[in-house]
Design a protein around this motif. Structure first.
Motif, PDB file in Angstrom:
ATOM      1  N   VAL A 164       0.866  -1.175   0.000  1.00  0.00           N
ATOM      2  CA  VAL A 164       0.000   0.000   0.000  1.00  0.00           C
ATOM      3  C   VAL A 164       0.904   1.226   0.000  1.00  0.00           C
ATOM      4  N   SER A 165       0.447   2.310  -0.563  1.00  0.00           N
ATOM      5  CA  SER A 165       1.273   3.508  -0.678  1.00  0.00           C
ATOM      6  C   SER A 165       1.276   4.297   0.627  1.00  0.00           C
ATOM      7  N   GLN A 166       2.275   5.150   0.774  1.00  0.00           N
ATOM      8  CA  GLN A 166       2.367   5.966   1.983  1.00  0.00           C
ATOM      9  C   GLN A 166       1.221   6.961   2.076  1.00  0.00           C
ATOM     10  N   ASN A 167       0.750   7.460   0.950  1.00  0.00           N
ATOM     11  CA  ASN A 167      -0.367   8.402   0.985  1.00  0.00           C
ATOM     12  C   ASN A 167      -1.655   7.724   1.453  1.00  0.00           C
ATOM     13  N   THR A 168      -1.831   6.467   1.081  1.00  0.00           N
ATOM     14  CA  THR A 168      -2.991   5.725   1.573  1.00  0.00           C
ATOM     15  C   THR A 168      -2.921   5.552   3.079  1.00  0.00           C
ATOM     16  N   LEU A 169      -1.735   5.263   3.587  1.00  0.00           N
ATOM     17  CA  LEU A 169      -1.573   5.130   5.035  1.00  0.00           C
ATOM     18  C   LEU A 169      -1.874   6.447   5.746  1.00  0.00           C
ATOM     19  N   LEU A 170      -1.433   7.552   5.146  1.00  0.00           N
ATOM     20  CA  LEU A 170      -1.730   8.854   5.740  1.00  0.00           C
ATOM     21  C   LEU A 170      -3.230   9.120   5.779  1.00  0.00           C
ATOM     22  N   ARG A 171      -3.923   8.763   4.698  1.00  0.00           N
ATOM     23  CA  ARG A 171      -5.374   8.978   4.665  1.00  0.00           C
ATOM     24  C   ARG A 171      -6.079   8.103   5.697  1.00  0.00           C
ATOM     25  N   LEU A 172      -5.620   6.874   5.871  1.00  0.00           N
ATOM     26  CA  LEU A 172      -6.247   5.985   6.843  1.00  0.00           C
ATOM     27  C   LEU A 172      -6.143   6.545   8.250  1.00  0.00           C
ATOM     28  N   LEU A 173      -4.968   7.075   8.592  1.00  0.00           N
ATOM     29  CA  LEU A 173      -4.807   7.617   9.936  1.00  0.00           C
ATOM     30  C   LEU A 173      -5.639   8.878  10.121  1.00  0.00           C
ATOM     31  N   ARG A 174      -5.713   9.715   9.087  1.00  0.00           N
ATOM     32  CA  ARG A 174      -6.500  10.943   9.214  1.00  0.00           C
ATOM     33  C   ARG A 174      -7.999  10.656   9.304  1.00  0.00           C
ATOM     34  N   ARG A 175      -8.455   9.530   8.730  1.00  0.00           N
ATOM     35  CA  ARG A 175      -9.870   9.181   8.783  1.00  0.00           C
ATOM     36  C   ARG A 175     -10.248   8.447  10.061  1.00  0.00           C
ATOM     37  N   ARG A 176      -9.272   8.131  10.878  1.00  0.00           N
ATOM     38  CA  ARG A 176      -9.580   7.357  12.083  1.00  0.00           C
ATOM     39  C   ARG A 176     -10.489   8.179  13.000  1.00  0.00           C
ATOM     40  N   PRO A 177     -11.596   7.605  13.429  1.00  0.00           N
ATOM     41  CA  PRO A 177     -12.537   8.383  14.258  1.00  0.00           C
ATOM     42  C   PRO A 177     -11.948   8.684  15.629  1.00  0.00           C
ATOM     43  N   GLU A 178     -12.319   9.833  16.170  1.00  0.00           N
ATOM     44  CA  GLU A 178     -11.864  10.238  17.487  1.00  0.00           C
ATOM     45  C   GLU A 178     -13.032  10.215  18.460  1.00  0.00           C
ATOM     46  N   ARG A 179     -12.728   9.872  19.687  1.00  0.00           N
ATOM     47  CA  ARG A 179     -13.762   9.858  20.715  1.00  0.00           C
ATOM     48  C   ARG A 179     -13.979  11.276  21.226  1.00  0.00           C
ATOM     49  N   PRO A 180     -15.159  11.822  21.074  1.00  0.00           N
ATOM     50  CA  PRO A 180     -15.387  13.206  21.541  1.00  0.00           C
ATOM     51  C   PRO A 180     -15.330  13.275  23.068  1.00  0.00           C
ATOM     52  N   ARG A 181     -14.847  14.389  23.551  1.00  0.00           N
ATOM     53  CA  ARG A 181     -14.744  14.612  24.992  1.00  0.00           C
ATOM     54  C   ARG A 181     -15.497  15.890  25.340  1.00  0.00           C
TER      55      ARG A 181
ATOM     56  N   VAL B 142      -5.253  13.697  26.136  1.00  0.00           N
ATOM     57  CA  VAL B 142      -6.571  14.292  25.956  1.00  0.00           C
ATOM     58  C   VAL B 142      -6.653  15.088  24.659  1.00  0.00           C
ATOM     59  N   GLU B 143      -5.692  15.978  24.428  1.00  0.00           N
ATOM     60  CA  GLU B 143      -5.734  16.846  23.254  1.00  0.00           C
ATOM     61  C   GLU B 143      -4.351  17.401  22.998  1.00  0.00           C
ATOM     62  N   VAL B 144      -4.136  17.813  21.754  1.00  0.00           N
ATOM     63  CA  VAL B 144      -2.911  18.494  21.360  1.00  0.00           C
ATOM     64  C   VAL B 144      -3.311  19.808  20.710  1.00  0.00           C
ATOM     65  N   LEU B 145      -2.845  20.919  21.275  1.00  0.00           N
ATOM     66  CA  LEU B 145      -3.190  22.251  20.786  1.00  0.00           C
ATOM     67  C   LEU B 145      -2.082  22.778  19.881  1.00  0.00           C
ATOM     68  N   PRO B 146      -2.425  23.585  18.872  1.00  0.00           N
ATOM     69  CA  PRO B 146      -1.444  23.978  17.853  1.00  0.00           C
ATOM     70  C   PRO B 146      -0.411  24.999  18.317  1.00  0.00           C
ATOM     71  N   ASP B 147      -0.560  25.593  19.494  1.00  0.00           N
ATOM     72  CA  ASP B 147       0.424  26.564  19.970  1.00  0.00           C
ATOM     73  C   ASP B 147       0.453  26.503  21.493  1.00  0.00           C
ATOM     74  N   ARG B 148       1.187  27.403  22.102  1.00  0.00           N
ATOM     75  CA  ARG B 148       1.282  27.417  23.562  1.00  0.00           C
ATOM     76  C   ARG B 148       0.860  28.779  24.130  1.00  0.00           C
ATOM     77  N   THR B 149      -0.065  29.416  23.472  1.00  0.00           N
ATOM     78  CA  THR B 149      -0.530  30.715  23.935  1.00  0.00           C
ATOM     79  C   THR B 149      -1.622  30.545  24.986  1.00  0.00           C
ATOM     80  N   ALA B 150      -1.808  31.591  25.785  1.00  0.00           N
ATOM     81  CA  ALA B 150      -2.832  31.547  26.828  1.00  0.00           C
ATOM     82  C   ALA B 150      -4.231  31.521  26.232  1.00  0.00           C
TER      83      ALA B 150
END
Length: 519
Positions: free
Chosen positions: A120-137, A170-178
């Motif tokens: 399988v191609s690397q782009n397919t693997l990337l799409r599979l991970l991005r489509r993985r459902p997340e549990r809402p919190r 729990v979560e990863v935020l895109p920056d470290r601002t207040a």
């Protein structure tokens, strides 16, 4: 499902089968239908059998939805655990690919699938991970851990949030601002305790969005700040690090480099360094008085920004904290007594001297030896005797180490150092009392310790005291409770490995998913 036929060749195993269901549930309205509309065949890749690719050739049925008002006219049945809508592989194989992607990232995972006969191609693997459902919190954990990590060191940082009770990311935020952290806390209320480092942005965010939460400043960070302050105090008293000897010639030898065991130099050579330090200090403060920034001063004077910052923060040239030295002096320092002795005996060939000390364990370069001897040659005088002395780093280590972790020789050297310098003795007393308070988790003694540290009169300790008083409640909680940021720091180390695996391809959304779904 009924298996009709299994065929195998050198490259693949094909399993022909058909479904035997008599009814299916509509995915839109949920009603059960028994009206068949037709059949068609699907080809699904599955995990390998005997190292060969496995293909399931499955005949599935289409049903008509008879519910009134349902917009879907027909639908295809799905076999739980085997088929998914629009999928060309089984859920089991999809989970294998997702695990490959989590552990190895794109290119390495794609190479592994080639070896395992499930290419399988690397782009397919990337799409599979991005489509993985997340549990809402909906709510934040009761005990929340917050820390930052670098996505591009020195330029871009992100924030990881952790459940300190379970270790769940729990979560990863895109920056470290207040503002970003405060917005997340408002959307996810419920945090009662927040473990963080000494960063002011996180403290401001928690005060704004969760004012009732107890902030806990990690005591390891407070201890590290204390060690840094002790290092600066020792550097200001580096003249006390030289061990007394009976030879008067050693009195003309300047102290070694304050951060490593660098070669000692004659006093007249040290004068050049002092003059240069004063000139730089005056130039930096003159430009700072005009409102010029650190980067602009560094460009104008041809210095590194860290060097300019050290000069800008020093009130006098004598207060300038020396920069950490490289390993050059560290490697040659143990062999300086032999080098100077051989030089005074008449051997002035750097290559020969380098070969001699190499037989005694020297692992540095000949250029390092030549660079040191060049200064001796330029002086026109015999090589000075190398005085035995502690480096600033070693002295700091002795002061901040637990007494049980020091051998008899180290304990003796520490006692001699503190006897020579009463000021450092007072610093050592502060370190001992703070270590006892931290080990006993007795934060009630912190105000008394702040007075003790301030009474020493050292500017680095006064600066530390002022910083702690600005964050007194959080530091007191960190020294009084068992909560700390250890789990968050462990996840930050794991993130470093994930970043290296995804080098060149890890955009933030992909990096976030890899962090959240990692083992």
């Amino acid at each position: 499902m009924a298996v009709e036929q299994v065929t195998a060749d050198e490259s693949a195993v094909t399993i022909s089968a058909q479904t035997t269901t008599s009814e299916a549930r509509c995915p839109t309205c949920g009603s059960v239908s028994r009206y068949r509309h037709g059949r068609y065949r699907r080809r699904l890749d599955d995990v390998t059998v005997g190292g060969r690719r496995t293909v399931i050739d499955l005949a599935v049925q289409r049903f008509r939805c008879a519910a009134d008002g349902c917009p879907r006219r027909t639908f295809t049945e799905q076999i739980e655990g085997l088929t998914e809508r629009f999928a060309r592989r089984t859920p089991r194989l999809r989970r294998v690919f997702e695990r490959f992607m989590q552990v190895l990232a794109g290119r390495p995972a794609a190479r592994l699938t080639q070896y395992l006969a499930i290419p399988v191609s690397q782009n397919t693997l990337l799409r599979l991970l991005r489509r993985r459902p997340e549990r809402p919190r909906a709510a934040a954990p009761r005990v929340l851990g917050v820390d930052d990590f670098a996505t591009r060191k020195g330029h871009v940082y992100a924030t990881i949030l952790l459940d300190m009770q379970t270790g769940e990311r729990v979560e990863v935020l895109p920056d470290r601002t207040a503002a970003t952290l405060a917005g997340w806390l408002r959307e996810h209320p419920g945090a009662e305790i927040v473990c963080r480092d000494r960063g002011g942005a996180y403290a401001e965010a928690v005060r704004a969005a969760a004012p009732d939460a107890v902030q806990v400043a990690d005591r390891f960070h407070v201890w590290r700040n204390l060690c840094e302050a002790v290092h600066k105090c020792v550097a200001h008293h580096r003249a006390c690090l030289a061990e007394p000897t009976g030879d008067k010639s050693s009195e003309q030898v300047a102290p070694a480099s304050p951060h490593t065991g660098s070669p000692a130099v004659p006093a007249e050579w040290e004068g050049v360094r002092v003059s240069q330090r004063r000139e730089r200090h005056a130039a930096v403060h003159e430009l700072r008085a005009k409102g010029i920034g650190i980067s602009a001063i560094a460009d104008a004077l041809g210095l590194d920004r860290k060097t300019v910052r050290r000069y800008a923060h020093a009130a006098t040239p004598e207060d300038v904290t020396p920069a950490p030295a490289g390993r050059r002096g560290t490697r040659v320092a143990p062999f300086l007594p032999y080098l100077h002795e051989r030089w005074n005996q008449g051997c002035t060939d750097a290559a020969r001297l380098c070969a001699e000390i190499a037989e005694r364990g020297y692992t540095g370069s000949q250029r390092t030896v030549r660079r040191h001897l060049q200064a001796v040659r330029a002086s026109g005088k015999p090589a000075p005797e190398v005085a035995k002395q502690l480096s600033v780093r070693r002295a700091t280590h002795l002061i901040t180490s637990h007494p049980d972790h020091l051998d008899d020789n180290a304990t003796l050297r520490l006692k001699q150092l503190l006897a020579r310098c009463p000021e450092l003795d007072a610093v050592a007393a502060c370190v001992e009392s703070f270590a006892t308070m931290m080990a006993d988790l007795d934060g009630r003694r912190l105000p008394h310790w702040l007075q003790q540290a301030e009474a020493t009169g050292f500017p680095p300790l006064k600066s530390l005291v002022n910083g702690i008083r600005q964050d007194l409640d959080a530091v007191t909680a960190g020294l009084s409770t068992h909560w700390n940021s250890g789990r968050v720091e462990g996840n930050v180390n794991r993130i470093k490995r994930i970043k290296r695996d995804g080098y060149g391809r890890a955009l933030f959304d992909l990096l976030r998913l890899q962090i959240l779904h990692a083992d």
